[in-house]
Design an enzyme around this catalytic site. Structure first.
Site, PDB file in Angstrom:
ATOM      1  N   HIS A 194      38.700  34.504  43.298  1.00  0.00           N
ATOM      2  CA  HIS A 194      38.535  35.888  43.780  1.00  0.00           C
ATOM      3  C   HIS A 194      37.305  36.444  43.076  1.00  0.00           C
ATOM      4  CE1 HIS A 194      42.743  35.994  45.397  1.00  0.00           C
ATOM      5  NE2 HIS A 194      42.925  35.130  44.407  1.00  0.00           N
ATOM      6  N   ARG A 203      35.436  39.122  44.058  1.00  0.00           N
ATOM      7  CA  ARG A 203      35.418  40.597  44.048  1.00  0.00           C
ATOM      8  C   ARG A 203      34.306  41.277  44.831  1.00  0.00           C
ATOM      9  NH1 ARG A 203      40.560  40.391  42.836  1.00  0.00           N
ATOM     10  NH2 ARG A 203      41.078  40.097  40.634  1.00  0.00           N
ATOM     11  N   HIS A 256      49.996  32.194  49.703  1.00  0.00           N
ATOM     12  CA  HIS A 256      50.480  32.717  48.425  1.00  0.00           C
ATOM     13  C   HIS A 256      51.971  32.921  48.639  1.00  0.00           C
ATOM     14  CE1 HIS A 256      50.096  35.464  44.739  1.00  0.00           C
ATOM     15  NE2 HIS A 256      51.382  35.485  45.084  1.00  0.00           N
ATOM     16  N   HIS A 306      48.524  27.813  44.138  1.00  0.00           N
ATOM     17  CA  HIS A 306      49.053  28.037  42.773  1.00  0.00           C
ATOM     18  C   HIS A 306      50.574  27.865  42.672  1.00  0.00           C
ATOM     19  CE1 HIS A 306      49.533  31.922  44.643  1.00  0.00           C
ATOM     20  NE2 HIS A 306      48.380  32.410  44.276  1.00  0.00           N
ATOM     21  N   ASP A 344      42.425  30.073  40.546  1.00  0.00           N
ATOM     22  CA  ASP A 344      42.815  31.433  40.930  1.00  0.00           C
ATOM     23  C   ASP A 344      42.075  32.455  40.068  1.00  0.00           C
ATOM     24  OD1 ASP A 344      44.069  33.434  42.360  1.00  0.00           O
ATOM     25  OD2 ASP A 344      45.927  33.360  41.204  1.00  0.00           O
ATOM     26  N   HIS A 375      39.746  41.068  36.025  1.00  0.00           N
ATOM     27  CA  HIS A 375      39.882  42.524  35.935  1.00  0.00           C
ATOM     28  C   HIS A 375      39.240  42.953  34.622  1.00  0.00           C
ATOM     29  CE1 HIS A 375      42.715  42.608  39.301  1.00  0.00           C
ATOM     30  NE2 HIS A 375      43.327  41.591  38.731  1.00  0.00           N
TER      31      HIS A 375
END
Length: 439
Positions: free
Chosen positions: A66, A68, A180, A234, A305, A309
């Site tokens: 990810h 972003r 997911h 995952h 994964d 953040h």
């Protein structure tokens, strides 16, 4: 910074496609490997790398990240993330659709591909995200490795948790579906049971093993009904691993992250919300069963994964903290360190992080060191240990759940399309990767 159309890597310990090793040379030209031999006599002008004492592996393909961009660039962007990839020996990635706007249309996919062509130092591909309403886009959008479905731990349009809506997606088309797998109804129920608890360790009880198992069972049921190509993202629980050990059709694959192999619920006491991710960390027993499933081929490959953040976001009080952790810079070193500890072998790591990913997603000419394959390579040092240091990370979020871990197998030189993109701590920001093909 060295860069050339032609590269000659000398005296490397080469991991060959059959898993055997050879001390030898590799010659690349025009983005491809042209020769692999014990010694290459070279007359043409080529950039030479003396790889004495280093091990040459195919570049890592990270099939779940990810990054972003667009919309959440304060956490990460395609440039910073691809710099982190280069440092970690990751030469290709597959990125997820939960950006802003969501990657649910051809237009949004095209926008990401254009951004990546301008910014990415490594090769790239982008999933298209499923909603309850965008079936035409899911059938037609290209190029993409597949359809991403969030069955749980998501909100808004990307949450597709009703069996009727899920079945409509499984029933139409032949494109790979990556799930997911967490059951949203179970999560909602558990959230009520554990309301007003602010200890982040409760995260693993709210999104428990049962939530993961229920969703994986449903995805497997629909996949079998329509013989639809399914990939389980995952995988995190012993329960799911045992389910697949008993019942895994030939068209189903699964992945596991380094953190689900190497971290468990004990990490909450040590690093708090930095250990919070979806699906959550599990028990030491789950770690053991996942390792065995990976070695037995029940689980097919590794993904990070990578979901960064900011530290400010992670500093909030649970449950207001976001789930996710960065991983592209540490994944290869973590797995090679595990190999040095006897948990697995270096050729197994190569298979799990390169070859098996290329095979599963139909990415041609990737994942092996052989003539005709793309010159995406990484030289690693298996003789030197170095700790994970926050100040050395290139990910924009600037932290790692593995900070302080003493690892070996760090990338010394990373090569993308025959060009040196990372060498001895320096990133060559002039290199650009290419869009991946999927056949």
């Amino acid at each position: 910074m060295l860069s050339s159309k032609s590269l000659l890597i000398r005296h490397a310990r080469i991991i060959l496609p059959n898993g055997e090793t050879m001390i030898g040379d590799v010659l690349t030209r025009d983005r491809q490997i042209v020769e692999v031999a014990p010694e290459i006599s070279q007359t043409e002008l080529a950039t030479e790398i003396d790889a004495q004492g280093l091990t040459l592996l195919p570049g890592v393909i990270d099939p779940q990240v990810h990054f972003r961009e667009p919309g959440l660039e304060h956490k990460e962007d395609l440039f910073t993330a691809s710099c982190a990839c280069a440092k970690g020996g990751v030469t290709s990635f597959l990125e997820m659709p939960n950006t802003r706007p969501l990657t649910t249309t051809q237009q949004a996919l095209d926008d990401k591909l254009e951004r990546a062509s301008q910014k990415c130092l490594v090769n790239y591909g982008f999933f298209v995200g499923a909603t309850a309403e965008n079936l035409p886009d899911l059938l037609l959008a290209k190029p993409t490795p597949g359809i991403k479905i969030f069955m749980g731990s998501m909100h808004g349009q990307l949450l597709v948790d009703g069996e009727t809506a899920l079945e409509a997606i499984f029933a139409k088309g032949s494109r790979l579906i990556a799930v997911h797998a967490e059951d949203q109804a179970r999560i909602n129920q558990r959230r009520q049971e554990f309301a007003n608890i602010h200890d982040v360790a409760v995260h693993s009880q709210i999104q428990d093993n049962q939530a993961a198992l229920l969703a994986t069972q449903l995805a497997l049921k629909l996949s079998k009904k329509y013989q639809r190509r399914l990939h389980i993202l995952h995988l995190s629980t012993a329960d799911e691993a045992e389910l697949l050990r008993q019942d895994k059709p030939s068209w189903v694959t699964a992945e596991v992250t380094p953190q689900h192999l190497l971290l468990n619920t004990n990490a909450y006491a040590q690093i708090g919300t930095l250990a919070q991710m979806n699906p959550p960390l599990r028990s030491p027993h789950d770690n053991q069963v996942l390792w065995q499933a990976l070695k037995d081929g029940v689980i097919d490959f590794i993904a990070t994964d990578h979901a960064p953040h900011t530290l400010e976001e992670k500093a909030q009080e649970y449950p207001n903290t976001p789930s996710g952790m960065p991983g592209v810079e540490t994944s290869l070193a973590l797995m090679l360190t595990a190999a040095m500890e006897g948990k697995c072998t270096v050729p197994q790591v190569v298979n799990w992080m390169s070859k098996a990913v290329a095979v599963a997603y139909g990415i041609p000419n990737k994942g092996a060191i052989a003539p005709g394959y793309d010159a995406d390579l990484v030289l690693v040092d298996l003789n030197t240990y170095r700790p994970v240091r926050r100040e050395e990370l290139l990910t924009k979020c600037g932290w790692s759940p593995f900070e302080g871990w003493n690892l070996t197998g760090w990338a010394v030189t990373t090569i993308v399309g025959g060009e040196i993109v990372y060498d001895k701590g320096q990133v060559n920001t002039q290199v650009r990767g290419q869009a991946l093909n999927f056949v």
